[in-house]
Design a protein around this motif. Structure first.
Motif, PDB file in Angstrom:
ATOM      1  N   GLN A  35      11.761  -9.186  -1.503  1.00 25.57           N
ATOM      2  CA  GLN A  35      13.036  -8.909  -0.864  1.00 25.57           C
ATOM      3  C   GLN A  35      13.201  -7.561  -0.894  1.00 25.57           C
ATOM      4  OE1 GLN A  35      15.869 -11.852  -1.717  1.00 25.57           O
ATOM      5  NE2 GLN A  35      17.358 -11.188   0.117  1.00 25.57           N
ATOM      6  N   ALA A  36      13.332  -6.994  -1.970  1.00 19.91           N
ATOM      7  CA  ALA A  36      13.651  -5.410  -2.191  1.00 19.91           C
ATOM      8  C   ALA A  36      12.815  -4.560  -1.178  1.00 19.91           C
ATOM      9  CB  ALA A  36      13.792  -5.075  -3.507  1.00 19.91           C
ATOM     10  N   ALA A  37      11.395  -4.936  -1.400  1.00 22.20           N
ATOM     11  CA  ALA A  37      10.485  -4.158  -0.574  1.00 22.20           C
ATOM     12  C   ALA A  37      10.655  -4.087   0.935  1.00 22.20           C
ATOM     13  CB  ALA A  37       8.958  -4.575  -1.207  1.00 22.20           C
ATOM     14  N   ALA A  38      11.232  -5.477   1.339  1.00 19.54           N
ATOM     15  CA  ALA A  38      11.339  -5.525   2.901  1.00 19.54           C
ATOM     16  C   ALA A  38      12.604  -4.819   3.276  1.00 19.54           C
ATOM     17  CB  ALA A  38      11.434  -7.023   3.108  1.00 19.54           C
ATOM     18  N   TYR A  39      13.676  -4.746   2.352  1.00 19.56           N
ATOM     19  CA  TYR A  39      14.795  -3.938   2.604  1.00 19.56           C
ATOM     20  C   TYR A  39      14.615  -2.580   2.563  1.00 19.56           C
ATOM     21  CZ  TYR A  39      17.801  -8.321   1.873  1.00 19.56           C
ATOM     22  OH  TYR A  39      18.402  -9.351   1.947  1.00 19.56           O
ATOM     23  N   SER A  40      13.765  -2.094   1.793  1.00 13.48           N
ATOM     24  CA  SER A  40      13.334  -0.898   1.765  1.00 13.48           C
ATOM     25  C   SER A  40      12.877  -0.017   2.856  1.00 13.48           C
ATOM     26  CB  SER A  40      12.479  -0.235   0.548  1.00 13.48           C
ATOM     27  OG  SER A  40      10.971  -0.985   0.854  1.00 13.48           O
ATOM     28  N   GLN A  41      12.138  -0.984   3.782  1.00 14.83           N
ATOM     29  CA  GLN A  41      11.550  -0.499   5.132  1.00 14.83           C
ATOM     30  C   GLN A  41      12.565  -0.931   6.181  1.00 14.83           C
ATOM     31  OE1 GLN A  41       8.300   0.776   4.945  1.00 14.83           O
ATOM     32  NE2 GLN A  41       8.619   0.333   2.742  1.00 14.83           N
ATOM     33  N   ASP A  42      13.811  -1.371   5.719  1.00 14.33           N
ATOM     34  CA  ASP A  42      14.949  -1.567   6.817  1.00 14.33           C
ATOM     35  C   ASP A  42      15.942  -0.397   7.028  1.00 14.33           C
ATOM     36  OD1 ASP A  42      13.502  -3.825   7.689  1.00 14.33           O
ATOM     37  OD2 ASP A  42      14.856  -5.037   6.256  1.00 14.33           O
ATOM     38  N   VAL A  43      15.925   0.728   6.242  1.00 18.16           N
ATOM     39  CA  VAL A  43      16.742   1.452   6.144  1.00 18.16           C
ATOM     40  C   VAL A  43      16.073   2.984   6.175  1.00 18.16           C
ATOM     41  CG1 VAL A  43      18.680   0.568   4.832  1.00 18.16           C
ATOM     42  CG2 VAL A  43      16.799   1.434   3.605  1.00 18.16           C
ATOM     43  N   THR A  49      18.475   5.520  -0.705  1.00 20.37           N
ATOM     44  CA  THR A  49      18.397   3.932  -0.690  1.00 20.37           C
ATOM     45  C   THR A  49      17.065   3.448  -0.298  1.00 20.37           C
ATOM     46  OG1 THR A  49      20.773   3.930   0.390  1.00 20.37           O
ATOM     47  CG2 THR A  49      19.409   1.947   0.145  1.00 20.37           C
ATOM     48  N   SER A  50      16.339   3.898   0.576  1.00 17.13           N
ATOM     49  CA  SER A  50      15.043   3.387   0.780  1.00 17.13           C
ATOM     50  C   SER A  50      14.216   3.710  -0.579  1.00 17.13           C
ATOM     51  CB  SER A  50      14.138   4.017   1.813  1.00 17.13           C
ATOM     52  OG  SER A  50      12.894   3.427   2.060  1.00 17.13           O
ATOM     53  N   ALA A  51      14.224   4.728  -1.131  1.00  9.19           N
ATOM     54  CA  ALA A  51      13.255   5.186  -2.462  1.00  9.19           C
ATOM     55  C   ALA A  51      13.743   4.366  -3.391  1.00  9.19           C
ATOM     56  CB  ALA A  51      13.626   6.672  -2.753  1.00  9.19           C
ATOM     57  N   ARG A  52      15.045   4.016  -3.723  1.00  7.45           N
ATOM     58  CA  ARG A  52      15.731   3.278  -4.934  1.00  7.45           C
ATOM     59  C   ARG A  52      15.339   1.731  -4.682  1.00  7.45           C
ATOM     60  NH1 ARG A  52      20.385   6.452  -3.987  1.00  7.45           N
ATOM     61  NH2 ARG A  52      21.435   4.609  -3.013  1.00  7.45           N
ATOM     62  N   LEU A  53      15.213   1.132  -3.424  1.00  7.31           N
ATOM     63  CA  LEU A  53      14.757  -0.328  -3.246  1.00  7.31           C
ATOM     64  C   LEU A  53      13.465  -0.375  -3.222  1.00  7.31           C
ATOM     65  CD1 LEU A  53      16.951  -0.949  -0.073  1.00  7.31           C
ATOM     66  CD2 LEU A  53      17.021  -2.074  -2.120  1.00  7.31           C
ATOM     67  N   ALA A  54      12.576   0.779  -3.128  1.00  2.86           N
ATOM     68  CA  ALA A  54      11.197   0.701  -3.144  1.00  2.86           C
ATOM     69  C   ALA A  54      10.754   0.731  -4.788  1.00  2.86           C
ATOM     70  CB  ALA A  54      10.316   1.780  -2.666  1.00  2.86           C
ATOM     71  N   ALA A  55      11.531   1.622  -5.556  1.00  2.45           N
ATOM     72  CA  ALA A  55      11.378   1.423  -7.059  1.00  2.45           C
ATOM     73  C   ALA A  55      11.892   0.147  -7.537  1.00  2.45           C
ATOM     74  CB  ALA A  55      12.144   3.067  -7.538  1.00  2.45           C
ATOM     75  N   ALA A  56      13.004  -0.255  -7.132  1.00  5.63           N
ATOM     76  CA  ALA A  56      13.341  -1.474  -7.663  1.00  5.63           C
ATOM     77  C   ALA A  56      12.361  -2.572  -7.486  1.00  5.63           C
ATOM     78  CB  ALA A  56      14.876  -1.820  -7.191  1.00  5.63           C
ATOM     79  N   ALA A  57      11.851  -2.522  -6.236  1.00  5.80           N
ATOM     80  CA  ALA A  57      10.924  -3.746  -6.001  1.00  5.80           C
ATOM     81  C   ALA A  57       9.510  -3.541  -6.949  1.00  5.80           C
ATOM     82  CB  ALA A  57      10.444  -3.603  -4.531  1.00  5.80           C
ATOM     83  N   TYR A  58       9.276  -2.475  -7.141  1.00  5.33           N
ATOM     84  CA  TYR A  58       8.074  -2.366  -7.972  1.00  5.33           C
ATOM     85  C   TYR A  58       8.382  -2.571  -9.622  1.00  5.33           C
ATOM     86  CZ  TYR A  58       3.299  -0.846  -9.106  1.00  5.33           C
ATOM     87  OH  TYR A  58       2.032  -0.800  -9.509  1.00  5.33           O
ATOM     88  N   ALA A  59       9.835  -2.267  -9.831  1.00  4.65           N
ATOM     89  CA  ALA A  59      10.159  -2.481 -11.287  1.00  4.65           C
ATOM     90  C   ALA A  59       9.958  -4.026 -11.442  1.00  4.65           C
ATOM     91  CB  ALA A  59      11.132  -1.915 -11.548  1.00  4.65           C
ATOM     92  N   LEU A  60      10.590  -4.781 -10.455  1.00  2.00           N
ATOM     93  CA  LEU A  60      10.810  -6.290 -10.511  1.00  2.00           C
ATOM     94  C   LEU A  60       9.330  -6.738 -10.828  1.00  2.00           C
ATOM     95  CD1 LEU A  60      13.545  -6.662  -7.897  1.00  2.00           C
ATOM     96  CD2 LEU A  60      13.722  -7.514 -10.510  1.00  2.00           C
ATOM     97  N   PHE A  61       8.482  -6.581 -10.101  1.00  2.00           N
ATOM     98  CA  PHE A  61       7.255  -7.061 -10.035  1.00  2.00           C
ATOM     99  C   PHE A  61       6.403  -6.436  -9.003  1.00  2.00           C
ATOM    100  CE2 PHE A  61       3.732 -10.028  -9.852  1.00  2.00           C
ATOM    101  CZ  PHE A  61       3.790 -10.884 -11.027  1.00  2.00           C
ATOM    102  N   PRO A  62       5.194  -5.758  -9.632  1.00  2.00           N
ATOM    103  CA  PRO A  62       4.197  -4.908  -8.529  1.00  2.00           C
ATOM    104  C   PRO A  62       3.530  -5.811  -7.704  1.00  2.00           C
ATOM    105  CG  PRO A  62       3.209  -5.488 -10.741  1.00  2.00           C
ATOM    106  CD  PRO A  62       4.644  -6.104 -10.933  1.00  2.00           C
ATOM    107  N   THR A  63       4.181  -6.643  -6.781  1.00  2.00           N
ATOM    108  CA  THR A  63       3.721  -7.298  -5.629  1.00  2.00           C
ATOM    109  C   THR A  63       2.830  -6.287  -4.647  1.00  2.00           C
ATOM    110  OG1 THR A  63       5.506  -7.202  -4.414  1.00  2.00           O
ATOM    111  CG2 THR A  63       5.515  -9.053  -5.758  1.00  2.00           C
ATOM    112  N   SER A  64       2.118  -6.914  -3.883  1.00  2.00           N
ATOM    113  CA  SER A  64       1.482  -6.164  -2.851  1.00  2.00           C
ATOM    114  C   SER A  64       2.576  -5.543  -1.928  1.00  2.00           C
ATOM    115  CB  SER A  64       0.313  -7.118  -2.045  1.00  2.00           C
ATOM    116  OG  SER A  64       1.174  -7.792  -1.481  1.00  2.00           O
ATOM    117  N   GLU A  65       3.592  -6.345  -1.573  1.00  2.00           N
ATOM    118  CA  GLU A  65       4.557  -5.426  -0.926  1.00  2.00           C
ATOM    119  C   GLU A  65       5.337  -4.376  -1.467  1.00  2.00           C
ATOM    120  OE1 GLU A  65       4.335  -9.929   0.462  1.00  2.00           O
ATOM    121  OE2 GLU A  65       4.384  -8.896  -1.392  1.00  2.00           O
TER     122      GLU A  65
END
Length: 327
Positions: A35-43, A49-65
């Motif tokens: 969800q965070a990865a998807a949001y990072s692409q929406d801004v 904000t996009s960078a913070r969301l992308a970093a948060a997404a990877y920190a939560l779990f290194p999914t392919s997204e």
């Protein structure tokens, strides 16, 4: 026998329950990561904000997204080029909330930029009488420190750009680097005078005596995430660890580089220390025991000038004079 069987069953049931909880938490982390990865692409209009969301997404779990969002961020065309400095730019630093960017230059000024609009905030910060080598925001984002070839450190109000107090004097040669402690109560600086100094950023007064031991210019300083250690890199080819409370060295110098050390950085989890050198390598160290981790990281074809960890400590970036960045 019945009691033994019951006990074994209970242990197995508890183990199964733990596994089930772990699986539920893992699935939840993956869902939030996607969800965070998807949001990072929406801004796209807000890169901070996009960078913070992308970093948060990877920190939560290194999914392919999450990996894709990081890749997209790194390959995205620059949103803007910030112009205004009239000479080389030596250092940049984001404010803790990501809304501002500070830059320092050989034009003797510091500039603060709005990362959302890519425009300067106020006028250039003037006062230094030499090239400004390094900038660092305080952890609460209210102050900005800068170091200069004029042998001083200055502290600025990060919101108004006004100087706070008089310049911090004591170094006897150019100051290369500044870093705030995680709690903001101390400021470290390193210099061509072969010393590291600690300052009280509230009063501008030195804390203790200079930290001595390096035998050449000290190019870089950085605090551990818990603030209990301070690392310094030097042109004497070594990295040193210090106790910032007492100003005493921790262990012996970290040796292995065969040329000047230009940059040091702790991982956010505090378990590793990275250093970059003129010997074209990056080295990883265990800061608890002062020993190298693995073999030197090779591949660069020029001096490694800077190193930085990702927020989740799983990636390390390095830049050098061969005009490349490596991960």
């Amino acid at each position: 026998m019945i009691a033994i069987i019951t006990a074994v069953a209970a242990v197995r049931f508890g183990h199964d329950a733990d596994q089930q909880r772990a699986e539920v938490l893992s699935r939840s982390a993956q869902a939030w990561s996607r969800q965070a990865a998807a949001y990072s692409q929406d801004v796209p209009e807000d890169p901070a904000t996009s960078a913070r969301l992308a970093a948060a997404a990877y920190a939560l779990f290194p999914t392919s997204e999450a990996s894709a969002s990081i890749t997209s961020l790194l390959t995205r065309s620059p949103r803007a080029v910030l112009t205004g400095h009239t000479d080389r730019v030596f250092s940049v630093a984001f404010s803790p909330d990501g809304t501002r960017l500070a830059s320092s230059s050989a034009d003797k000024t510091v500039r603060i930029w709005d990362t959302r609009t890519a425009t300067p905030i106020g006028k250039p910060l003037t006062g230094h009488e030499g090239s400004v080598s390094s900038v660092a925001f305080s952890p609460d984002g209210t102050r900005l420190a800068s170091s200069s070839a004029d042998k001083t450190v200055r502290i600025w109000d990060a919101r108004t750009g006004a100087p706070i107090g008089a310049p911090l004097t004591g170094h006897t040669d150019s100051v290369w680097s500044v870093a705030f402690s995680p709690d903001g109560t101390r400021l470290a600086s390193s210099s061509d005078d072969e010393t590291v100094r600690l300052w009280d950023p509230d009063t501008g007064t030195p804390i203790g005596t200079p930290l001595t031991g390096h035998t050449d210019s000290v190019s870089s300083v950085g605090f551990s995430p818990d603030g209990t250690r301070l690392a310094s890199g030097s042109l004497d080819e070594t990295v040193r660890l210090w106790d910032p409370d007492t100003g005493t060295p921790i262990g012996t110098p970290l040796t292995g580089h065969t040329d000047s050390v230009w940059s040091v950085a702790f991982s956010p989890d505090g378990t590793r220390l990275a250093s970059g050198s003129d010997d074209e390598t990056v080295r990883l160290w265990d800061p608890d025991i002062g020993t190298p981790i693995g073999t030197p990281l090779t591949g660069h074809e020029g001096s490694v000038l800077s190193v930085a960890f990702s927020p989740n400590s799983t990636r390390l970036a390095s830049s050098d004079l061969d005009e490349t960045v490596r991960l």
